[in-house]
Design a protein around this motif. Structure first.
Motif, short mmCIF file in Angstrom:
data_model
loop_
_atom_site.label_atom_id
_atom_site.label_comp_id
_atom_site.label_asym_id
_atom_site.label_seq_id
_atom_site.Cartn_x
_atom_site.Cartn_y
_atom_site.Cartn_z
N ARG A 98 5.11 -30.31 -21.20
CA ARG A 98 5.56 -31.62 -21.69
C ARG A 98 5.06 -31.86 -23.11
NH1 ARG A 98 4.28 -36.54 -22.77
NH2 ARG A 98 2.10 -36.29 -22.24
N GLN A 99 3.88 -31.37 -23.41
CA GLN A 99 3.31 -31.57 -24.75
C GLN A 99 3.99 -30.69 -25.80
OE1 GLN A 99 -0.93 -31.03 -24.56
NE2 GLN A 99 -1.20 -32.75 -23.15
N VAL A 100 4.62 -29.61 -25.39
CA VAL A 100 5.21 -28.67 -26.33
C VAL A 100 6.71 -28.84 -26.48
CG1 VAL A 100 5.58 -26.21 -26.78
CG2 VAL A 100 3.38 -26.98 -25.90
N TYR A 101 7.42 -29.07 -25.40
CA TYR A 101 8.88 -29.11 -25.42
C TYR A 101 9.42 -30.52 -25.18
CZ TYR A 101 8.60 -24.04 -25.11
OH TYR A 101 8.32 -22.72 -25.36
N ARG A 102 10.24 -30.97 -26.10
CA ARG A 102 10.93 -32.26 -25.93
C ARG A 102 12.40 -32.03 -25.62
NH1 ARG A 102 6.59 -34.97 -25.02
NH2 ARG A 102 5.30 -35.38 -26.80
#
Length: 133
Positions: A98-102
């Motif tokens: 979640r922190q890397v891919y939007r």
């Protein structure tokens, strides 16, 4: 590269653990973790990652991987600290992506496919090694 049906072998692991009691040697002793604990923690992390990645990349699986994790918890029925560790592994897998891919990218698609394959292999290995015949 051979494609694995999403979750098919994960479901096999859950079924194996649910319906076939583990041999005494594989069960936790004196309240300790079973010998396949590291594999379950890794599987929980994979389920968390899939819970984020699969819907991000268009799979109609909004609750599937969370449900798979709940099934794992239901079958294992871990207590206190052990349940917390499994839940934390799932949350870590989810949060890491979640922190890397939007948005879905080719890299996110690749990670999703690799996790499907790795999770299926882990499930198969645990079921084969520790499930009753």
């Amino acid at each position: 590269m051979r494609r694995t049906a999403p979750g098919s072998l994960l479901l096999a692991l859950l079924a194996c653990l649910a319906f076939a009691p583990l041999p005494a040697a594989a069960q936790a002793t004196q309240g300790g973790a079973p010998p396949y604990e590291a594999d379950l923690l890794h599987l929980a992390e994979i389920l968390g990652a899939l819970h984020y990645l699969r819907p991000l990349c268009g799979a109609a699986e909004t609750a599937r991987w969370r449900d798979e994790m709940q099934g794992l918890l239901d079958v294992e029925a871990p207590s206190g600290d052990r349940r917390g560790q499994l839940t934390a592994a799932f949350n870590n897998g989810y949060e890491s992506y979640r922190q890397v891919y939007r948005t879905c990218t080719p890299s996110a698609e690749l990670a999703s496919q690799r996790y499907l394959e790795t999770g299926a292999k882990l499930a198969r290995d645990v079921a084969t090694r520790y499930g009753s015949n």
